[in-house]
Design a protein around this motif. Structure first.
Motif, PDB file in Angstrom:
ATOM      1  N   ASN A   9      20.531 -37.565  -1.174  1.00  0.00           N
ATOM      2  CA  ASN A   9      21.355 -38.736  -1.435  1.00  0.00           C
ATOM      3  C   ASN A   9      22.387 -38.360  -2.492  1.00  0.00           C
ATOM      4  O   ASN A   9      22.499 -37.188  -2.865  1.00  0.00           O
ATOM      5  CB  ASN A   9      20.508 -39.960  -1.830  1.00  0.00           C
ATOM      6  CG  ASN A   9      19.696 -39.727  -3.087  1.00  0.00           C
ATOM      7  OD1 ASN A   9      20.019 -38.855  -3.903  1.00  0.00           O
ATOM      8  ND2 ASN A   9      18.640 -40.517  -3.254  1.00  0.00           N
ATOM      9  N   ASN A  10      23.136 -39.329  -2.937  1.00  0.00           N
ATOM     10  CA  ASN A  10      24.224 -38.989  -3.858  1.00  0.00           C
ATOM     11  C   ASN A  10      23.864 -39.280  -5.316  1.00  0.00           C
ATOM     12  O   ASN A  10      24.726 -39.465  -6.149  1.00  0.00           O
ATOM     13  CB  ASN A  10      25.499 -39.743  -3.467  1.00  0.00           C
ATOM     14  CG  ASN A  10      25.309 -41.254  -3.599  1.00  0.00           C
ATOM     15  OD1 ASN A  10      24.175 -41.725  -3.689  1.00  0.00           O
ATOM     16  ND2 ASN A  10      26.393 -41.998  -3.632  1.00  0.00           N
ATOM     17  N   VAL A  11      22.568 -39.362  -5.590  1.00  0.00           N
ATOM     18  CA  VAL A  11      22.168 -39.640  -6.971  1.00  0.00           C
ATOM     19  C   VAL A  11      22.040 -38.324  -7.732  1.00  0.00           C
ATOM     20  O   VAL A  11      21.392 -37.387  -7.271  1.00  0.00           O
ATOM     21  CB  VAL A  11      20.815 -40.386  -7.005  1.00  0.00           C
ATOM     22  CG1 VAL A  11      20.427 -40.734  -8.433  1.00  0.00           C
ATOM     23  CG2 VAL A  11      20.893 -41.645  -6.155  1.00  0.00           C
ATOM     24  N   PRO A  39      14.452 -39.193   7.933  1.00  0.00           N
ATOM     25  CA  PRO A  39      14.283 -39.728   6.582  1.00  0.00           C
ATOM     26  C   PRO A  39      13.413 -40.989   6.519  1.00  0.00           C
ATOM     27  O   PRO A  39      12.605 -41.137   5.607  1.00  0.00           O
ATOM     28  CB  PRO A  39      15.723 -40.019   6.144  1.00  0.00           C
ATOM     29  CG  PRO A  39      16.540 -39.026   6.883  1.00  0.00           C
ATOM     30  CD  PRO A  39      15.867 -38.861   8.215  1.00  0.00           C
ATOM     31  N   ARG A  53      10.877 -39.090 -11.403  1.00  0.00           N
ATOM     32  CA  ARG A  53      12.129 -39.624 -10.863  1.00  0.00           C
ATOM     33  C   ARG A  53      12.438 -39.094  -9.469  1.00  0.00           C
ATOM     34  O   ARG A  53      13.372 -39.538  -8.813  1.00  0.00           O
ATOM     35  CB  ARG A  53      13.284 -39.288 -11.815  1.00  0.00           C
ATOM     36  CG  ARG A  53      13.318 -40.131 -13.086  1.00  0.00           C
ATOM     37  CD  ARG A  53      13.595 -41.596 -12.709  1.00  0.00           C
ATOM     38  NE  ARG A  53      13.746 -42.431 -13.892  1.00  0.00           N
ATOM     39  CZ  ARG A  53      14.916 -42.925 -14.319  1.00  0.00           C
ATOM     40  NH1 ARG A  53      16.028 -42.659 -13.657  1.00  0.00           N
ATOM     41  NH2 ARG A  53      14.970 -43.685 -15.391  1.00  0.00           N
ATOM     42  N   SER A  55      11.359 -39.397  -6.547  1.00  0.00           N
ATOM     43  CA  SER A  55      11.423 -40.272  -5.368  1.00  0.00           C
ATOM     44  C   SER A  55      12.797 -40.913  -5.218  1.00  0.00           C
ATOM     45  O   SER A  55      13.186 -41.303  -4.122  1.00  0.00           O
ATOM     46  CB  SER A  55      10.343 -41.358  -5.453  1.00  0.00           C
ATOM     47  OG  SER A  55      10.506 -42.111  -6.634  1.00  0.00           O
ATOM     48  N   GLY A  56      13.538 -40.997  -6.317  1.00  0.00           N
ATOM     49  CA  GLY A  56      14.880 -41.568  -6.245  1.00  0.00           C
ATOM     50  C   GLY A  56      15.943 -40.566  -5.842  1.00  0.00           C
ATOM     51  O   GLY A  56      17.095 -40.931  -5.615  1.00  0.00           O
ATOM     52  N   ASN A  59      16.520 -38.748   0.029  1.00  0.00           N
ATOM     53  CA  ASN A  59      16.872 -39.838   0.949  1.00  0.00           C
ATOM     54  C   ASN A  59      15.700 -40.090   1.899  1.00  0.00           C
ATOM     55  O   ASN A  59      15.586 -39.509   2.964  1.00  0.00           O
ATOM     56  CB  ASN A  59      18.142 -39.507   1.733  1.00  0.00           C
ATOM     57  CG  ASN A  59      18.592 -40.697   2.567  1.00  0.00           C
ATOM     58  OD1 ASN A  59      18.624 -41.823   2.073  1.00  0.00           O
ATOM     59  ND2 ASN A  59      18.907 -40.457   3.831  1.00  0.00           N
ATOM     60  N   ALA A  60      14.827 -40.954   1.448  1.00  0.00           N
ATOM     61  CA  ALA A  60      13.643 -41.350   2.216  1.00  0.00           C
ATOM     62  C   ALA A  60      13.170 -42.640   1.557  1.00  0.00           C
ATOM     63  O   ALA A  60      13.728 -43.047   0.534  1.00  0.00           O
ATOM     64  CB  ALA A  60      12.559 -40.289   2.121  1.00  0.00           C
ATOM     65  N   GLY A  62      11.109 -44.602  -0.921  1.00  0.00           N
ATOM     66  CA  GLY A  62      10.551 -44.083  -2.162  1.00  0.00           C
ATOM     67  C   GLY A  62      10.092 -45.194  -3.086  1.00  0.00           C
ATOM     68  O   GLY A  62      10.695 -46.266  -3.132  1.00  0.00           O
TER      69      GLY A  62
END
Lengths: 288, 578
Positions: A9-11, A39, A53, A55-56, A59-60, A62
């Motif tokens: 993801n984009n985090v 995903p 952290r 899980s964040g 991209n699934a 969480g």
């Protein structure tokens, strides 16, 4: 079919540059794609701490829960929907201190989930206190004279608790780590994968170089038999727990879901909630 | 003929007191009598005095009685401890083995029956419960064949020989005592009941059944008195419906496993008592913060710490309402009858999903364990409402966008998708988060999220949140209570009424959020308010004072010695307090 990129993801992780957890994140993403998951078929349940952290950052589905309780939450998710692939994940403090009770019993229970521990031998998020994985004599903010408690061996504990899959890896060895996570995801039961994941900020002893010098990679022993529990225990003790690779796997034992009487193959979450009138009457009749 | 009677059996724990009670009451239920049971027991398995009391009536009853008509005693201690309860002219049926005596000053007829001797003659002293119950059954002049049928059901699976022996034991006990008494005792002749078998169960079973009817398919729990029967019931039933019960390593695992399963879409609950609830508090906050439905049963017992594990108390109210750090929306429901134990579980699961909050259903030991007759339970009242659970296919999300699991909405409740749904991926965290569930420390977001969560329950009123029996416009006394005490209060009110003291009775069933608006008119119209509860600090009274007011009218009626209120105690206290 999803590639590992779809699990990104984009985090931007809030881990320090150089943290071992980045590789663990990448290995999970690769392994998930390699075993053919989409995903939405994956749920990553994590604890509290730097590594929690994670899980964040995948991209699934969480869930980032409370300190030490990733495993019971993950087991609840799996029981509710056994069609999901469930990864529980967290640090050594999360899994081997506050959550140790859950770890031992999750191992005994043997639900089909994969537990990935990012083991950095220290408490990072609270800025450097001792962990059950810290070596004796290890100086931290909470042990200024050095730790006087013995170091916990999660691998020995896992084996004696009846683990059906025990592996250990090093975050720098992305290839081995990815392969072990894949094997863990495919194992029909509880899989424990402990990962040496150095903390570059607070642990100046157990560094990348230190691990490289001290690790014994099981992959080099052609005759090592991971189905032999006694040999596995010996190897762990011989190497002072510094071995990496697949240490033990019991392919014979059925998972909890398969042993629980009446527990259906179809996901419980998809089943109709309403009792039939006939079933209800039968239940009432027992109270007459 | 009499319309009601109280019977008690006492002995050492593990001596057959439970089974005697079970068979005796099953047979009475067959005849259609209303029953209400009370168990006096200790936190040990073998040894120590224990007794079970049953109130038998031709009319519905929901209270133990002040006195006792028949006492069956396996030892002298049972007589010494319980004889004071016997009404003048009461009866003691005791084992001749210990040469029983009735304490001085107690006016009771004693029948010394060779209970152990008969049982041993028939093969085993284990059958003394049959001899004793047969004897007391015969004194009541009730039909022996009905009793034998109950015996057959109890022992049927052990084979016909065992049944036959037990039936013989019943017969011998009956014959012996009838000869001594010269036939059944006329003063204990019960009016015939309506012959309709009632449901007969404990509150814990009613809650287990209610959960099953509500669609609960998983339970994770750790054994504890007085909650364990809920899991013991469900482990027998859930596998038939595809689910299971997991006995976890502790209550923290129990509650977090339930949170995980609810998150993944299965109605899951856990049940415990005070010590377990204390351990669950952090996780209850996770449920509130992540807006994950959760149902917990708290069977209140004597606290604090280990307290009085086998005794009656209602002292968890504050902990249930205020427990967990920070501020979350939470619902606390307190069923007050066996039927409500059933229906409230359905409501609890519905409320938990509709509002996406933790719901605690709080009973007390007497409601959880007192075996009693239950009115028919209505299948058509079982409605399952899952709120904003999204099951339709979802539109594709833009790259890196997440499903807005915590979308700001008018009522504060956001659409919820379950893991596994395509295009529904979102994050869930106990850290403050934005609409997609991603961690956020933004002050603006924080304020909006707090208001969203805390505003969800603004208008929640469960069915009969406040249950009123208010025949008087301006009663001399308003009695406010919760939990199992209602039947005893009504019995006391009957007596007060006969003496010309007018009373209304209100039961608070929704403890949180507090239904002040529904309670207020009742307080307003009463001259005096008595808040009755089984705790030492008046937790319910304080809630009323805090939320509704009327401090000057409110009097506490507290009992915290571990035993339930008796009608006479309430009657006496109300006369003093008015």
């Amino acid at each position: 079919m999803a590639t590992f990129k779809e699990f990104r993801n984009n985090v931007k992780p809030n881990w320090c540059p150089g943290c071992g957890d980045f590789s663990v994140q990448a290995a999970i993403q690769r392994a998930a794609a390699n075993v053919g998951l989409e995903p939405e078929q994956l749920a990553v349940i994590s604890g509290i701490g730097c590594s929690g952290r994670i899980s964040g950052y995948i991209n699934a589905y969480g869930l980032h829960g409370i300190h030490g309780r990733a495993l019971p939450i993950a087991q609840g998710v799996k029981l509710a929907n056994r069609e999901l692939t469930v990864i529980a994940s967290g640090g050594d403090g999360d899994g081997f201190a506050i959550g140790m009770g859950h770890t031992v019993h999750a191992i005994r229970r043997n639900l089909d989930i994969t537990y990935i521990v990012m083991d950095n031998q220290i408490y990072g998020l609270t800025k450097g206190q001792t962990s059950p994985r810290s070596a004796e004599g290890f100086k931290t903010k909470s042990t200024p004279e050095g730790s006087i408690e013995s170091t916990l061996s999660p691998l020995e504990i896992a084996l004696s608790a009846g683990a059906t899959f025990v592996a250990q890896s090093f975050s720098s060895d992305l290839k081995q780590l990815t392969a072990l996570i894949e094997a863990g995801l495919q194992h029909k039961g509880f899989s424990l994968i402990n990962v040496f994941s150095p903390c570059v900020t607070f642990n100046k002893i157990n560094t990348y170089d230190w691990f490289k010098e001290n690790i014994v990679n099981l992959d080099q022993f052609e005759d090592y038999d991971p189905s032999n529990r006694v040999a596995a225990m010996n190897k762990i003790m011989e190497t002072g727990g510094m071995l990496t690779g697949l240490i033990y796997q019991d392919k014979g034992r059925k998972s909890y879901e398969d042993l629980a009487v009446g527990f259906r193959q179809e996901a419980l979450a998809k089943q109709d909630l309403k009792l039939s009138a006939g079933d209800f009457d039968k239940l009432l009749a027992e109270f007459k | 003929m009499i319309s009601q009677l109280s019977w008690k059996i006492g002995g050492q724990q593990g001596e057959g007191v439970e089974s005697t009670d079970r068979i005796f009451s099953t047979a009475l239920n067959r005849l259609g009598y209303y029953l209400y049971g009370y168990r006096h027991f200790s936190s040990r398995i073998k040894g120590g005095h224990t007794n079970n009391k049953i109130r038998i009536s031709t009319m519905p009853i929901r209270a133990i009685s002040d006195d006792l008509d028949i006492l069956v005693a396996f030892d002298q201690e049972s007589i010494d401890l319980n004889a004071k309860e016997l009404r003048p002219g009461g009866v003691v049926v005791a084992d001749a083995k210990f040469s029983p005596t009735v304490p001085e000053g107690v006016e009771a007829r004693l029948f010394a029956v060779p209970i152990t001797a008969i049982a041993e003659e028939l093969g085993t002293s284990l059958m003394k419960n049959m001899v004793a119950s047969g004897a007391s059954w015969a004194l009541l002049g009730l039909p022996l064949e009905v009793f034998n049928k109950a015996v057959e059901e109890e022992f049927g699976r052990k084979g016909p020989a065992v049944v036959e022996k037990n039936v013989e034991a019943v017969k011998r006990g009956a014959e012996f005592v009838l000869e001594q008494a010269g036939g059944p005792l006329d003063e204990f002749r019960l009016e015939p009941a309506d012959g309709k078998q009632k449901l007969f169960m404990i509150g814990n079973e009613a809650m287990g059944l209610g959960s099953l009817a509500a669609g609960c398919r998983l339970m994770s729990a750790y054994p504890i008195t007085p909650a364990s029967e809920v899991m013991e019931y469900l482990i027998k039933k859930l596998p038939k419906f595809g689910g299971t019960v997991v006995q976890t390593e502790d209550e923290i695992a129990a509650v977090t496993m339930a949170i995980g399963a609810n998150y993944a879409g299965v109605r899951t609950m856990t049940a415990s008592a005070g010590p377990g609830l204390s351990l669950m508090m952090e996780a209850i906050g996770l449920s509130g913060m992540t807006e994950t439905p959760l149902v917990i049963i708290d069977t209140q017992r004597g606290g604090p710490s280990t307290g009085l594990p086998t005794k009656q108390e209602q002292s968890d109210i504050n902990a249930l309402i205020y427990g967990t750090h920070g501020e979350i929306p939470k619902v606390v429901i307190a069923p007050s009858t066996i039927e409500e134990c059933f229906y409230d579980m359905i409501e609890a699961f519905n409320v938990a999903e509709k509002y996406q909050v933790p719901v605690i259903v709080a009973t007390d030991l007497q409601l959880s364990l007192g075996k009693q007759s239950c009115e028919p339970l209505d299948y058509d009242k079982i409605q399952i409402e899952r709120g904003k659970l999204v099951t339709d296919e979802l539109p594709q999300l833009e790259q890196h966008a997440l499903f807005k699991r915590y979308e700001f909405t008018e009522d504060g409740v956001s659409p919820r998708v379950l893991p596994g749904a395509k295009n529904g991926i979102h994050h869930v965290t106990g850290v403050e988060h934005d609409q997609e569930g991603r961690p956020s420390e933004s002050a603006i977001n924080r304020k909006k999220m707090m208001e969203k969560r805390l505003g969800k329950l603004a208008n929640l009123r469960i069915a009969n949140a406040v249950k009123a029996d208010a025949p008087n416009e301006a009663p001399e006394l308003l009695i406010v209570a919760m939990g199992s005490t209602g039947g005893t209060i009504d019995e006391a009110r009957g007596r007060l009424n006969r003496e010309g003291i007018s009373t209304n009775h209100v039961t608070v069933r929704q403890l949180h959020p507090f239904p002040s608006d529904l309670l207020e008119p009742h307080l307003k119209s009463a001259k005096k308010v008595v808040v009755l509860e089984n705790n030492a600090t008046g937790q319910l009274a304080n809630l009323i004072k805090q939320n509704v007011g009327y401090h000057d009218k409110i009097e506490n009626l507290l009992k915290y010695d571990g035993t339930p209120f008796l009608p006479s105690e309430i009657e006496k206290a109300c006369k003093e307090l008015r």
